[in-house]
Design a protein around this motif. Structure first.
Motif, PDB file in Angstrom:
ATOM      1  N   ASP A 133       1.513  -0.974  -0.285  1.00  0.00           N
ATOM      2  CA  ASP A 133      -0.603   0.081   0.149  1.00  0.00           C
ATOM      3  C   ASP A 133       0.853   1.079  -0.106  1.00  0.00           C
ATOM      4  O   ASP A 133       0.862   2.204  -0.253  1.00  0.00           O
ATOM      5  CB  ASP A 133      -0.998  -0.398   1.737  1.00  0.00           C
ATOM      6  CG  ASP A 133      -1.513  -0.992   1.217  1.00  0.00           C
ATOM      7  OD1 ASP A 133      -2.864  -1.231   0.050  1.00  0.00           O
ATOM      8  OD2 ASP A 133      -1.305  -1.935   2.117  1.00  0.00           O
ATOM      9  N   LEU A 134       2.576   1.182   0.132  1.00  0.00           N
ATOM     10  CA  LEU A 134       3.468   1.797   0.525  1.00  0.00           C
ATOM     11  C   LEU A 134       4.179   1.882   0.205  1.00  0.00           C
ATOM     12  O   LEU A 134       4.742   0.717   0.754  1.00  0.00           O
ATOM     13  CB  LEU A 134       3.164   2.940   1.127  1.00  0.00           C
ATOM     14  CG  LEU A 134       4.228   4.499   2.080  1.00  0.00           C
ATOM     15  CD1 LEU A 134       4.199   5.617   1.315  1.00  0.00           C
ATOM     16  CD2 LEU A 134       3.940   4.342   3.570  1.00  0.00           C
ATOM     17  N   ALA A 178      -5.863   8.296  -2.725  1.00  0.00           N
ATOM     18  CA  ALA A 178      -7.319   8.652  -2.712  1.00  0.00           C
ATOM     19  C   ALA A 178      -6.743   8.118  -0.271  1.00  0.00           C
ATOM     20  O   ALA A 178      -7.103   8.649   0.406  1.00  0.00           O
ATOM     21  CB  ALA A 178      -8.260   8.167  -2.449  1.00  0.00           C
ATOM     22  N   ASP A 179      -6.343   7.015  -0.113  1.00  0.00           N
ATOM     23  CA  ASP A 179      -5.893   6.493   0.804  1.00  0.00           C
ATOM     24  C   ASP A 179      -4.713   7.259   1.565  1.00  0.00           C
ATOM     25  O   ASP A 179      -5.256   7.828   3.111  1.00  0.00           O
ATOM     26  CB  ASP A 179      -4.924   4.913   0.020  1.00  0.00           C
ATOM     27  CG  ASP A 179      -5.835   3.776  -0.160  1.00  0.00           C
ATOM     28  OD1 ASP A 179      -7.238   4.114  -0.122  1.00  0.00           O
ATOM     29  OD2 ASP A 179      -5.465   3.465  -0.476  1.00  0.00           O
ATOM     30  N   LEU A 180      -4.134   8.265   0.645  1.00  0.00           N
ATOM     31  CA  LEU A 180      -3.486   8.687   2.036  1.00  0.00           C
ATOM     32  C   LEU A 180      -3.533  10.374   2.263  1.00  0.00           C
ATOM     33  O   LEU A 180      -3.498  10.519   3.191  1.00  0.00           O
ATOM     34  CB  LEU A 180      -1.814   9.458   0.387  1.00  0.00           C
ATOM     35  CG  LEU A 180      -0.335   9.706   1.455  1.00  0.00           C
ATOM     36  CD1 LEU A 180       0.090   8.599   2.263  1.00  0.00           C
ATOM     37  CD2 LEU A 180       0.542   9.638   0.285  1.00  0.00           C
ATOM     38  N   GLU A 219       5.355  10.799   9.603  1.00  0.00           N
ATOM     39  CA  GLU A 219       4.244  10.620   9.378  1.00  0.00           C
ATOM     40  C   GLU A 219       3.540   9.754   9.523  1.00  0.00           C
ATOM     41  O   GLU A 219       2.862   8.992   9.350  1.00  0.00           O
ATOM     42  CB  GLU A 219       3.562  12.250  10.191  1.00  0.00           C
ATOM     43  CG  GLU A 219       2.255  11.640  10.682  1.00  0.00           C
ATOM     44  CD  GLU A 219       1.398  13.391  10.162  1.00  0.00           C
ATOM     45  OE1 GLU A 219       0.319  13.084  10.794  1.00  0.00           O
ATOM     46  OE2 GLU A 219       2.157  13.844   9.775  1.00  0.00           O
ATOM     47  N   MET A 220       3.466   9.694   7.864  1.00  0.00           N
ATOM     48  CA  MET A 220       3.227   8.936   6.923  1.00  0.00           C
ATOM     49  C   MET A 220       3.111   7.423   7.215  1.00  0.00           C
ATOM     50  O   MET A 220       2.288   6.616   7.273  1.00  0.00           O
ATOM     51  CB  MET A 220       3.417   9.608   5.131  1.00  0.00           C
ATOM     52  CG  MET A 220       2.814   8.992   4.280  1.00  0.00           C
ATOM     53  SD  MET A 220       3.853   9.142   2.566  1.00  0.00           S
ATOM     54  CE  MET A 220       3.777  10.818   2.055  1.00  0.00           C
ATOM     55  N   VAL A 221       4.518   7.315   7.350  1.00  0.00           N
ATOM     56  CA  VAL A 221       4.930   5.855   7.487  1.00  0.00           C
ATOM     57  C   VAL A 221       4.553   5.268   9.150  1.00  0.00           C
ATOM     58  O   VAL A 221       3.843   4.087   8.403  1.00  0.00           O
ATOM     59  CB  VAL A 221       6.418   5.013   7.523  1.00  0.00           C
ATOM     60  CG1 VAL A 221       6.942   4.258   8.052  1.00  0.00           C
ATOM     61  CG2 VAL A 221       6.815   6.160   6.288  1.00  0.00           C
ATOM     62  N   ALA A 240      -2.629   1.642  10.049  1.00  0.00           N
ATOM     63  CA  ALA A 240      -3.771   1.893   9.989  1.00  0.00           C
ATOM     64  C   ALA A 240      -4.492   0.930   8.442  1.00  0.00           C
ATOM     65  O   ALA A 240      -5.033  -0.175   8.312  1.00  0.00           O
ATOM     66  CB  ALA A 240      -4.299   2.647   7.859  1.00  0.00           C
ATOM     67  N   GLY A 241      -2.894  -0.284   9.336  1.00  0.00           N
ATOM     68  CA  GLY A 241      -2.436  -1.758   8.384  1.00  0.00           C
ATOM     69  C   GLY A 241      -2.530  -1.817   7.255  1.00  0.00           C
ATOM     70  O   GLY A 241      -2.309  -3.264   7.080  1.00  0.00           O
ATOM     71  N   TRP A 242      -2.094  -0.787   6.607  1.00  0.00           N
ATOM     72  CA  TRP A 242      -1.113  -0.781   5.473  1.00  0.00           C
ATOM     73  C   TRP A 242      -0.166  -1.446   5.173  1.00  0.00           C
ATOM     74  O   TRP A 242       1.221  -1.843   6.264  1.00  0.00           O
ATOM     75  CB  TRP A 242      -0.709   0.672   4.330  1.00  0.00           C
ATOM     76  CG  TRP A 242      -1.356   1.575   4.832  1.00  0.00           C
ATOM     77  CD1 TRP A 242      -2.843   2.123   5.216  1.00  0.00           C
ATOM     78  CD2 TRP A 242      -1.709   2.310   4.050  1.00  0.00           C
ATOM     79  NE1 TRP A 242      -3.448   2.769   5.270  1.00  0.00           N
ATOM     80  CE2 TRP A 242      -2.842   3.531   4.184  1.00  0.00           C
ATOM     81  CE3 TRP A 242      -0.253   3.562   2.807  1.00  0.00           C
ATOM     82  CZ2 TRP A 242      -3.014   4.469   3.819  1.00  0.00           C
ATOM     83  CZ3 TRP A 242      -0.652   4.370   2.494  1.00  0.00           C
ATOM     84  CH2 TRP A 242      -1.322   5.056   2.464  1.00  0.00           C
TER      85      TRP A 242
END
Length: 222
Positions: free
Chosen positions: A105-106, A154-156, A171-173, A179-181
């Motif tokens: 997801d990332l 959209a998810d980001l 913070e993104m990570v 969020a379970g990514w």
């Protein structure tokens, strides 16, 4: 990759020396969004002359510039890359492929220096400590903060990132993991930057970034 599949956000502060090379390395299907974060040189003019989207973000800070670019993105996927020619946008398709195949997801680009001087020792050591803390917090083995990265737009946006300084990428990570990514790393080349460094290329910049990131570890709940 299909046309307009990926928007690439390029936070930019006086990168006229490097920007033409970076823009010349864009893969097919990737649109650049150049974020003018207070440039005093011709960076923004260069981008406009090439017909690119330029977003103006007067609030200084990597997070402010990066988030302004994210909010301007309308492609299904959004990527981020430094505009100093230390990272090659031509490597993006490998990261995008992993994302689109459902493997993550990332996707973070794990920096591999092309020469020893590409990554100053103080910055490399700070990154090692940061990676260890990220791994402990997220439960995912990570080696690098990954300034070249890609995710679903959209998810980001839905993560609600709040930092507007040097802690934005961290913070993104952390929020993605909470969020379970699924977060994966892909090796990418890391070359000496063009022009003057504002952050990790200087000891003062590195200390400021470490302070910002320490704050993020405290602010972002597990």
């Amino acid at each position: 990759m299909a046309a307009s599949r990926v928007d690439l956000v390029l936070p930019c502060l006086d990168e006229e020396q490097a920007l033409p090379w970076v823009l010349g390395r864009l893969p097919t299907g990737v649109r650049a969004i150049v974020v003018d974060n207070g440039c005093t040189d011709r960076s923004a003019e260069i981008a406009r002359e090439l017909g690119l989207l330029v977003v103006t973000e007067p609030r200084r800070g990597f997070g402010a510039a990066a988030h302004a670019g994210l909010e301007a993105a309308d492609a299904p996927l959004v990527a981020f890359c430094d505009a100093d020619a230390s990272l090659d946008p031509a490597e993006l398709p490998r990261l995008v492929e992993l994302l689109e195949q459902g493997g993550a997801d990332l996707v973070l680009g794990r920096r591999r220096p092309t020469i020893r001087t590409a990554w100053p020792l103080h910055a490399r050591l700070a990154n090692r400590v940061l990676a260890a803390r990220m791994s402990r917090r997220t439960g995912i083995r990570l080696h690098d903060l990954g300034p070249l990265r890609v995710a679903r737009t959209a998810d980001l946006l839905a993560l609600g990132l709040r930092d507007r300084r040097s802690g934005y990428s961290l913070e993104m990570v952390l929020r993605a993991a909470a969020a379970g990514w699924s977060i994966r790393e892909v090796d990418v080349a890391y070359a000496p930057r063009m022009g003057r460094s504002k952050v990790t290329g200087t000891l003062r910049g590195t200390v400021t970034a470490v302070a910002d990131m320490s704050r993020i570890f405290t602010e972002v709940s597990r």
